[in-house]
Design a protein around this motif. Sequence first.
Motif, PDB file in Angstrom:
ATOM      1  N   SER A 134       0.826  -1.217   0.000  1.00 27.07           N
ATOM      2  CA  SER A 134       0.000   0.000   0.000  1.00 27.07           C
ATOM      3  C   SER A 134       0.856   1.262   0.000  1.00 27.07           C
ATOM      4  O   SER A 134       1.996   1.269   0.470  1.00 27.07           O
ATOM      5  CB  SER A 134      -0.922   0.023   1.215  1.00 27.07           C
ATOM      6  OG  SER A 134      -1.877  -1.009   1.154  1.00 27.07           O
ATOM      7  N   GLU A 135       0.262   2.334  -0.533  1.00 26.18           N
ATOM      8  CA  GLU A 135       0.905   3.640  -0.562  1.00 26.18           C
ATOM      9  C   GLU A 135      -0.119   4.703  -0.172  1.00 26.18           C
ATOM     10  O   GLU A 135      -1.316   4.412  -0.112  1.00 26.18           O
ATOM     11  CB  GLU A 135       1.458   3.925  -1.962  1.00 26.18           C
ATOM     12  CG  GLU A 135       2.542   2.951  -2.381  1.00 26.18           C
ATOM     13  CD  GLU A 135       3.126   3.241  -3.758  1.00 26.18           C
ATOM     14  OE1 GLU A 135       4.018   2.482  -4.169  1.00 26.18           O
ATOM     15  OE2 GLU A 135       2.682   4.217  -4.404  1.00 26.18           O
ATOM     16  N   SER A 138      -2.461   4.718  -2.952  1.00 25.77           N
ATOM     17  CA  SER A 138      -2.721   3.417  -3.575  1.00 25.77           C
ATOM     18  C   SER A 138      -2.994   2.402  -2.486  1.00 25.77           C
ATOM     19  O   SER A 138      -2.084   1.838  -1.897  1.00 25.77           O
ATOM     20  CB  SER A 138      -1.502   2.980  -4.406  1.00 25.77           C
ATOM     21  OG  SER A 138      -1.640   1.640  -4.819  1.00 25.77           O
ATOM     22  N   GLY A 139      -4.296   2.188  -2.211  1.00 27.74           N
ATOM     23  CA  GLY A 139      -4.689   1.218  -1.197  1.00 27.74           C
ATOM     24  C   GLY A 139      -5.420   0.063  -1.858  1.00 27.74           C
ATOM     25  O   GLY A 139      -4.820  -0.924  -2.264  1.00 27.74           O
ATOM     26  N   SER A 140      -6.725   0.203  -1.986  1.00 28.23           N
ATOM     27  CA  SER A 140      -7.514  -0.846  -2.631  1.00 28.23           C
ATOM     28  C   SER A 140      -7.114  -1.036  -4.096  1.00 28.23           C
ATOM     29  O   SER A 140      -7.145  -2.148  -4.616  1.00 28.23           O
ATOM     30  CB  SER A 140      -9.010  -0.512  -2.540  1.00 28.23           C
ATOM     31  OG  SER A 140      -9.435  -0.524  -1.195  1.00 28.23           O
ATOM     32  N   ALA A 142      -4.344  -1.473  -5.752  1.00 28.88           N
ATOM     33  CA  ALA A 142      -2.928  -1.762  -5.540  1.00 28.88           C
ATOM     34  C   ALA A 142      -2.108  -1.642  -6.814  1.00 28.88           C
ATOM     35  O   ALA A 142      -0.911  -1.344  -6.772  1.00 28.88           O
ATOM     36  CB  ALA A 142      -2.780  -3.166  -4.958  1.00 28.88           C
ATOM     37  N   LYS A 162       5.779   3.947   1.144  1.00 27.98           N
ATOM     38  CA  LYS A 162       4.804   2.904   1.420  1.00 27.98           C
ATOM     39  C   LYS A 162       4.021   3.286   2.679  1.00 27.98           C
ATOM     40  O   LYS A 162       4.581   3.878   3.608  1.00 27.98           O
ATOM     41  CB  LYS A 162       5.501   1.553   1.612  1.00 27.98           C
ATOM     42  CG  LYS A 162       6.141   1.028   0.335  1.00 27.98           C
ATOM     43  CD  LYS A 162       5.091   0.754  -0.725  1.00 27.98           C
ATOM     44  CE  LYS A 162       5.684   0.257  -2.016  1.00 27.98           C
ATOM     45  NZ  LYS A 162       4.639  -0.079  -2.991  1.00 27.98           N
ATOM     46  N   TRP A 164       0.785   2.451   5.731  1.00 29.89           N
ATOM     47  CA  TRP A 164       0.023   1.472   6.510  1.00 29.89           C
ATOM     48  C   TRP A 164       0.810   0.171   6.689  1.00 29.89           C
ATOM     49  O   TRP A 164       0.257  -0.921   6.594  1.00 29.89           O
ATOM     50  CB  TRP A 164      -1.344   1.201   5.877  1.00 29.89           C
ATOM     51  CG  TRP A 164      -2.097   2.439   5.529  1.00 29.89           C
ATOM     52  CD1 TRP A 164      -2.396   2.899   4.293  1.00 29.89           C
ATOM     53  CD2 TRP A 164      -2.613   3.405   6.449  1.00 29.89           C
ATOM     54  NE1 TRP A 164      -3.071   4.084   4.368  1.00 29.89           N
ATOM     55  CE2 TRP A 164      -3.220   4.422   5.691  1.00 29.89           C
ATOM     56  CE3 TRP A 164      -2.612   3.509   7.856  1.00 29.89           C
ATOM     57  CZ2 TRP A 164      -3.823   5.533   6.277  1.00 29.89           C
ATOM     58  CZ3 TRP A 164      -3.210   4.618   8.425  1.00 29.89           C
ATOM     59  CH2 TRP A 164      -3.811   5.607   7.647  1.00 29.89           C
ATOM     60  N   GLN A 218       4.403   4.738   7.864  1.00 34.92           N
ATOM     61  CA  GLN A 218       4.894   4.887   6.510  1.00 34.92           C
ATOM     62  C   GLN A 218       6.373   4.488   6.466  1.00 34.92           C
ATOM     63  O   GLN A 218       7.117   4.699   7.424  1.00 34.92           O
ATOM     64  CB  GLN A 218       4.743   6.323   6.027  1.00 34.92           C
ATOM     65  CG  GLN A 218       3.308   6.748   5.789  1.00 34.92           C
ATOM     66  CD  GLN A 218       3.205   8.094   5.091  1.00 34.92           C
ATOM     67  OE1 GLN A 218       4.204   8.787   4.895  1.00 34.92           O
ATOM     68  NE2 GLN A 218       1.997   8.467   4.709  1.00 34.92           N
ATOM     69  N   THR A 372     -10.088  -4.309   1.940  1.00 36.35           N
ATOM     70  CA  THR A 372     -11.297  -3.982   2.690  1.00 36.35           C
ATOM     71  C   THR A 372     -12.390  -4.991   2.377  1.00 36.35           C
ATOM     72  O   THR A 372     -12.334  -5.704   1.363  1.00 36.35           O
ATOM     73  CB  THR A 372     -11.803  -2.577   2.329  1.00 36.35           C
ATOM     74  OG1 THR A 372     -12.231  -2.590   0.957  1.00 36.35           O
ATOM     75  CG2 THR A 372     -10.716  -1.527   2.532  1.00 36.35           C
TER      76      THR A 372
END
Length: 390
Positions: A134-135, A138-140, A142, A162, A164, A218, A372
């Motif tokens: 993740s970033e 940019s989570g879900s 990816a 990066k 989380w 992070q 999620t």
Amino acid sequence: MSEHGPQPVERHLPTQEARDLLTLVREVIAREITPHASTQEAEGTFPRDLFRLLSQSGLLALPYSEEFGGGEQPYEVYLQVLEELAAARLTVGLGVSVHTLACHALAHHGTKEQRTEHLAAMLTGGTLGAYCLSEPTSGSDAASLRARAVRDGDDWVLNGTKAWITHGGIADFYTVLARTGPDGPRGITAFLVPSDAEGLSAAVPERKMGMNGSPTAQVHLDDVRVPDERRVGEEGQGFTIAMDALESGRLGIAACAVGVAQAALDLGLAYTAERQQFGRPLADFQGLRFMLADMATQIEAGRALYLAAARLRDAGEPFSQQAAMAKLFCTDAAMRVTTDTVQLLGGYGYTTDFPAERYMREAKVLQIVEGTNQVQRMVIARHLAGSPGR
């Protein structure tokens, strides 16, 4: 009333070795985890020495090959160990799951030379891993990550942030996904980055609703130079490697969720058996008995679902849909069960004198991490009905 540890769950394990393993796990929990869980979570203390003990005991290596120091246990067994650890303290159960996730790329996609050089230390050498996908943007989604790795002779130079990252700042190694090609999933490559690499740093840990003992931060990559020998898999294979790891990781989250829910139910059962109102125990009141029955049913259903998915994985069968279902159902069930436990305890459930409120706060994050629950529904629907517009 003092905190109640989880009551032993009757488990049907496939071998005597697995039964002996569970006995060892329960001994470690009783001695090293349960007595300190509430205090350490309240203080935000990460149990680094405990993870070294787990590593030396082989409990960070359970699903991996004996050739490299692993326990070579089926997922059916490994996940039940995770459940027990999470019931005692989610920081520990989730930490083991994340470490297993961080080892997955090398264990399943690395070369024989890479595994010989690195994997034994990762599994039983007292080290701890983190998984960097993740970033901030940019989570879900990816595949839209922006961290970049540029080839420079025999090295790669990594730049980006990066987000989380569980164990960010305390891990000994990071499995990092970075862009080496064009936009989209085919331009991503995986790297194994040591924590002491020049240019790698971690931000101050996030201030979270729960899991205060587990640092989430992070991780910054500023001209981090990594030799090509630490590239895992082929160039452009990183997204496939990442999704492969996450399918198994979702089962770990499902097992952790069932563990938290079981701990909450155990607390609710103990409290309603002891607490007297109107001259009799709360557990004598039908309304509360029905709540307990519903909670127990959700836990048993979740456990059956993650074990069914694990057995598919162990048999070498496709299990992506079942992993998404298990992650979705078990984490939603954990949220319901922990919320109901707070309600069962009434005003006491809202105080920090009891762990009910901690279980409720911890359950929430499990609906978010490693995809999620909205993403899980997308995965399930894709398996059922195909992609939109097909």
